[in-house]
Design an enzyme around this catalytic site. Structure first.
Site, PDB file in Angstrom:
ATOM      1  N   ILE A   4      17.203   0.357  -0.244  1.00 29.11           N
ATOM      2  CA  ILE A   4      16.060  -0.471  -0.895  1.00 29.11           C
ATOM      3  C   ILE A   4      16.000  -2.169  -0.313  1.00 29.11           C
ATOM      4  O   ILE A   4      16.842  -2.994   0.414  1.00 29.11           O
ATOM      5  CB  ILE A   4      16.293  -0.388  -2.337  1.00 29.11           C
ATOM      6  CG1 ILE A   4      16.618   1.166  -2.968  1.00 29.11           C
ATOM      7  CG2 ILE A   4      15.115  -1.023  -2.643  1.00 29.11           C
ATOM      8  CD1 ILE A   4      17.397   1.068  -4.480  1.00 29.11           C
ATOM      9  N   PHE A  56       2.619  18.103   7.618  1.00 34.64           N
ATOM     10  CA  PHE A  56       2.450  18.058   6.493  1.00 34.64           C
ATOM     11  C   PHE A  56       1.620  18.500   5.508  1.00 34.64           C
ATOM     12  O   PHE A  56       2.012  19.848   5.216  1.00 34.64           O
ATOM     13  CB  PHE A  56       3.427  16.605   5.905  1.00 34.64           C
ATOM     14  CG  PHE A  56       3.692  16.627   4.748  1.00 34.64           C
ATOM     15  CD1 PHE A  56       4.306  17.122   3.588  1.00 34.64           C
ATOM     16  CD2 PHE A  56       3.135  15.350   3.847  1.00 34.64           C
ATOM     17  CE1 PHE A  56       4.763  17.400   2.189  1.00 34.64           C
ATOM     18  CE2 PHE A  56       3.423  15.103   2.667  1.00 34.64           C
ATOM     19  CZ  PHE A  56       4.423  15.669   1.338  1.00 34.64           C
ATOM     20  N   TYR A 102      -4.940   0.730  10.218  1.00 38.61           N
ATOM     21  CA  TYR A 102      -4.531   2.714   9.562  1.00 38.61           C
ATOM     22  C   TYR A 102      -5.899   2.327   8.616  1.00 38.61           C
ATOM     23  O   TYR A 102      -7.190   3.628   8.034  1.00 38.61           O
ATOM     24  CB  TYR A 102      -3.476   2.317   9.710  1.00 38.61           C
ATOM     25  CG  TYR A 102      -3.185   3.746   8.798  1.00 38.61           C
ATOM     26  CD1 TYR A 102      -3.512   5.268   9.248  1.00 38.61           C
ATOM     27  CD2 TYR A 102      -3.071   3.823   7.178  1.00 38.61           C
ATOM     28  CE1 TYR A 102      -3.573   6.686   7.694  1.00 38.61           C
ATOM     29  CE2 TYR A 102      -3.216   5.013   6.342  1.00 38.61           C
ATOM     30  CZ  TYR A 102      -3.239   6.096   7.096  1.00 38.61           C
ATOM     31  OH  TYR A 102      -3.270   7.678   6.045  1.00 38.61           O
ATOM     32  N   SER A 118      -6.911   7.418   2.292  1.00 40.47           N
ATOM     33  CA  SER A 118      -5.483   6.782   1.986  1.00 40.47           C
ATOM     34  C   SER A 118      -6.090   5.666   0.379  1.00 40.47           C
ATOM     35  O   SER A 118      -7.055   4.871   0.823  1.00 40.47           O
ATOM     36  CB  SER A 118      -5.459   6.486   3.030  1.00 40.47           C
ATOM     37  OG  SER A 118      -4.304   5.806   2.223  1.00 40.47           O
ATOM     38  N   ILE A 166      -0.899   8.132  11.561  1.00 35.55           N
ATOM     39  CA  ILE A 166      -0.595   8.588   9.856  1.00 35.55           C
ATOM     40  C   ILE A 166      -0.066   6.767   9.465  1.00 35.55           C
ATOM     41  O   ILE A 166       0.810   6.938   8.871  1.00 35.55           O
ATOM     42  CB  ILE A 166      -0.696   9.051   8.705  1.00 35.55           C
ATOM     43  CG1 ILE A 166       0.942   9.657   9.082  1.00 35.55           C
ATOM     44  CG2 ILE A 166      -1.457  10.295   9.499  1.00 35.55           C
ATOM     45  CD1 ILE A 166       2.063   9.890   8.784  1.00 35.55           C
TER      46      ILE A 166
HETATM   47  N1  LIG Z   1       1.870  11.026   3.003  1.00 29.28           N
HETATM   48  C1  LIG Z   1       0.414  10.683   2.699  1.00 29.28           C
HETATM   49  O1  LIG Z   1       1.444   9.747   1.517  1.00 29.28           O
HETATM   50  C2  LIG Z   1      -0.844  10.047   2.708  1.00 29.28           C
HETATM   51  C3  LIG Z   1      -1.236   9.568   1.834  1.00 29.28           C
HETATM   52  C4  LIG Z   1      -2.630   8.776   1.725  1.00 29.28           C
HETATM   53  C5  LIG Z   1      -3.530  10.101   3.450  1.00 29.28           C
HETATM   54  N2  LIG Z   1      -2.944  10.514   4.129  1.00 29.28           N
HETATM   55  C6  LIG Z   1      -3.652  11.490   5.540  1.00 29.28           C
HETATM   56  O2  LIG Z   1      -3.056  12.457   4.867  1.00 29.28           O
HETATM   57  C7  LIG Z   1      -3.695  12.996   6.148  1.00 29.28           C
HETATM   58  C8  LIG Z   1      -2.167  13.939   6.060  1.00 29.28           C
HETATM   59  O3  LIG Z   1      -1.326  13.068   6.525  1.00 29.28           O
HETATM   60  P1  LIG Z   1       0.569  14.088   6.472  1.00 29.28           P
HETATM   61  O4  LIG Z   1       1.197  12.508   5.487  1.00 29.28           O
HETATM   62  O5  LIG Z   1       0.066  15.315   6.615  1.00 29.28           O
HETATM   63  O6  LIG Z   1       0.733  13.964   8.003  1.00 29.28           O
HETATM   64  P2  LIG Z   1       0.861  14.687   9.321  1.00 29.28           P
HETATM   65  O7  LIG Z   1       1.751  13.913  10.807  1.00 29.28           O
HETATM   66  O8  LIG Z   1       2.184  15.679   8.605  1.00 29.28           O
HETATM   67  O9  LIG Z   1       0.353  15.278   9.594  1.00 29.28           O
HETATM   68  C9  LIG Z   1      -1.268  14.728  10.662  1.00 29.28           C
HETATM   69  C10 LIG Z   1      -1.415  16.237  11.324  1.00 29.28           C
HETATM   70  O10 LIG Z   1      -2.333  15.986  12.815  1.00 29.28           O
HETATM   71  C11 LIG Z   1      -2.388  15.878  13.517  1.00 29.28           C
HETATM   72  N3  LIG Z   1      -3.087  14.925  14.208  1.00 29.28           N
HETATM   73  C12 LIG Z   1      -2.066  13.479  14.387  1.00 29.28           C
HETATM   74  N4  LIG Z   1      -3.372  13.424  15.831  1.00 29.28           N
HETATM   75  C13 LIG Z   1      -3.925  13.993  16.366  1.00 29.28           C
HETATM   76  C14 LIG Z   1      -5.084  14.574  17.168  1.00 29.28           C
HETATM   77  N5  LIG Z   1      -5.289  13.309  18.182  1.00 29.28           N
HETATM   78  N6  LIG Z   1      -5.709  15.324  17.808  1.00 29.28           N
HETATM   79  C15 LIG Z   1      -5.142  16.490  16.711  1.00 29.28           C
HETATM   80  N7  LIG Z   1      -3.922  16.457  15.714  1.00 29.28           N
HETATM   81  C16 LIG Z   1      -3.351  15.324  15.483  1.00 29.28           C
HETATM   82  C17 LIG Z   1      -0.716  15.742  13.391  1.00 29.28           C
HETATM   83  O11 LIG Z   1       0.362  16.581  14.868  1.00 29.28           O
HETATM   84  C18 LIG Z   1       0.243  16.317  12.552  1.00 29.28           C
HETATM   85  O12 LIG Z   1       0.053  17.632  12.287  1.00 29.28           O
HETATM   86  C19 LIG Z   1      -3.527  11.848   7.254  1.00 29.28           C
HETATM   87  O13 LIG Z   1      -5.358  12.101   7.037  1.00 29.28           O
HETATM   88  C20 LIG Z   1      -3.355  10.652   6.445  1.00 29.28           C
HETATM   89  O14 LIG Z   1      -3.855   9.588   6.793  1.00 29.28           O
HETATM   90  C21 LIG Z   1      -1.490  10.820   3.858  1.00 29.28           C
END
Ligand SMILES: NC(=O)c1ccc[n+]([C@@H]2O[C@H](COP(=O)([O-])OP(=O)(O)OC[C@H]3O[C@@H](n4cnc5c(N)ncnc54)[C@H](O)[C@@H]3O)[C@@H](O)[C@H]2O)c1
Length: 305
Positions: A199, A11, A140, A116, A76
C-alpha cells in the site's frame, strides 16, 4: 447491428464483445494484441490483428461496414504516457483520427468511445460531475480528452453520432494483474497466491470501482442511446485502499500481509464520479456490488493459478 469493437481482445473490450454476441449483434474486432490476447476474443467475433494507426484499418472497415464502432483500443499506461507522450499521442490521438477518417468514408453511424476519469485530473470536489473542468495531469488524460473533442468535430462536420463514456476505475476478470492494471487485479492476484500486498501512502486515498460487466452494459445501451452525450460510468462511491483490502479479506477469508511504501508522486488523493447522467440518458445503473465483483475476480484468479 453490425458492430466493430476496437481493443476487443483487451480486458474491457472482450467483455463488451461477449455481451454484444449474447444480444445477437454481428461483431468484428480490431486489436494489435499489444496488451490484449487472442484467447480473450469470444468465438463468434471476427478478429483483425491490425494496428489503429495502420492503413489496413481501411481494409477492415471496407470488409465489415459496421454501423457502430465501440472504440476501446488505446495505450492505457499513465506512466508510459509521461515517459513517452509522443507514443501515447500517436496511438490514442492519431490512431483514433485514422479510425474516424475511415469511419466517415464507410458511413459509420455512431462511435461509442472509452474515455476516462483521468480527464478530470485532481478533482476540485467529489463526486465529479461531467461538467467538472478538464484538469488532466498526464499526457494520457489529455489524449483521452482530445479524442472526445474530435468526436464533436466529426459529428458537426459529418453527422457521425457519438457517446463518450468516462469510466471510473474498472475492475473484473481478465484485467492484467502484472501490468499497470488496477489495484483490485493486483491485490486479488497476490492474495490468491498468498503473496504480500503493497500500500502506497497511508491507504486513505479513494477511488470509485465499477465492475466490468456493468461497463459492458453501458456500452450496449450506448449503441442506441445517449447520442451526443458525455457520460460518467461509475458507482459514485469513494472507497479507500484500506477499505478495499478489508472487503477483499472479508470476501476471500484470506488475511493479507501488508507492506507500506511512500506515497507515489502525482497520485490523486480522492476520486469518485457522479453517475446521475448515466441513469438519465442511458437508463444505466451499476448492478454489481464491490463485494460481489471481488468474489468473481478472486474465483477467476484462483482458477488461473
Ligand atoms: N481499465 C480501466 O480502469 C479504465 C478506466 C478508464 C478508461 N479506460 C479505457 O478503456 C479502454 C480499454 O482499457 P482496458 O483496461 O480494457 O485495457 P487493455 O489494455 O486490456 O485494452 C486495450 C486494448 O487495445 C489494444 N491496443 C492497444 N494499442 C493498440 C493499437 N495501436 N492498435 C490496436 N489495438 C491496440 C490492446 O492490445 C488491448 O487489447 C481504454 O481506451 C482505456 O483508456 C480503462
Amino acid at each position: 447491428m453490425r458492430v466493430l469493437v476496437t481493443g476487443g481482445a483487451g480486458f474491457i473490450g472482450s467483455h463488451i464483445v461477449e455481451l454484444l454476441l449474447e444480444h445477437g449483434h454481428d461483431v468484428a474486432v480490431i486489436d494489435n494484441l499489444s496488451t490484449g490476447k487472442e484467447e480473450n476474443v469470444p468465438k463468434g467475433a471476427r478478429l483483425y490483428p491490425v494496428d489503429l494507426t495502420s492503413w489496413r484499418i481501411q481494409e477492415v472497415l471496407a470488409a465489415e461496414r459496421p454501423e457502430v464502432i465501440i472504440h476501446q483500443a488505446a495505450q492505457i499506461d499513465v506512466r508510459r504516457s509521461v515517459e513517452n507522450p509522443a507514443m501515447d499521442a500517436r496511438v490514442n490521438i492519431i490512431g483514433s483520427i485514422n479510425l474516424l477518417e475511415h469511419a466517415r468514408e464507410f458511413g459509420v453511424q455512431k462511435v461509442v468511445y472509452a474515455s476516462s476519469a483521468a480527464v478530470y485530473g485532481n478533482p476540485l470536489s467529489v463526486p465529479v460531475a461531467e461538467d467538472h473542468p478538464i484538469l488532466a495531469t498526464s499526457p494520457y488524460g489529455v489524449s483521452k480528452y482530445v479524442v472526445e473533442r474530435y468526436l464533436y468535430v466529426y459529428r458537426e462536420l459529418y453527422g457521425i453520432d457519438f457517446t463518450v463514456l468516462r469510466y471510473a476505475n474498472v475492475y473484473g476478470p481478465r484485467q492484467d494483474p502484472l501490468g499497470e492494471g488496477g489495484v483490485v487485479a493486483i491485490f486479488t492476484h497476490r492474495l490468491a497466491k498468498g503473496l504480500p500486498v503493497t500500500i502506497f501512502g497511508d491507504g486513505e486515498q479513494t477511488r470509485d470501482y465499477v465492475y466490468v460487466g456493468d461497463v459492458a452494459r453501458a456500452n450496449l445501451l450506448a449503441l442506441t442511446q445517449g447520442g451526443g452525450e458525455v457520460v460518467n460510468i461509475s458507482c459514485a462511491r469513494e472507497v479507500s485502499v484500506n477499505q478495499l483490502l478489508q472487503i477483499m479479506q472479508d470476501v476471500t477469508g484470506v488475511q493479507a500481509t501488508v507492506h507500506w511504501a511512500p506515497k507515489r508522486p502525482g497520485e490523486i488523493d480522492r476520486s469518485a464520479l457522479a453517475n446521475d447522467r448515466a441513469r438519465r440518458v442511458l437508463g444505466w445503473r451499476p448492478s454489481v456490488t464491490l463485494a460481489e465483483g471481488i468474489e468473481r475476480v478472486f474465483a477467476y484468479e484462483r482458477a488461473s493459478l
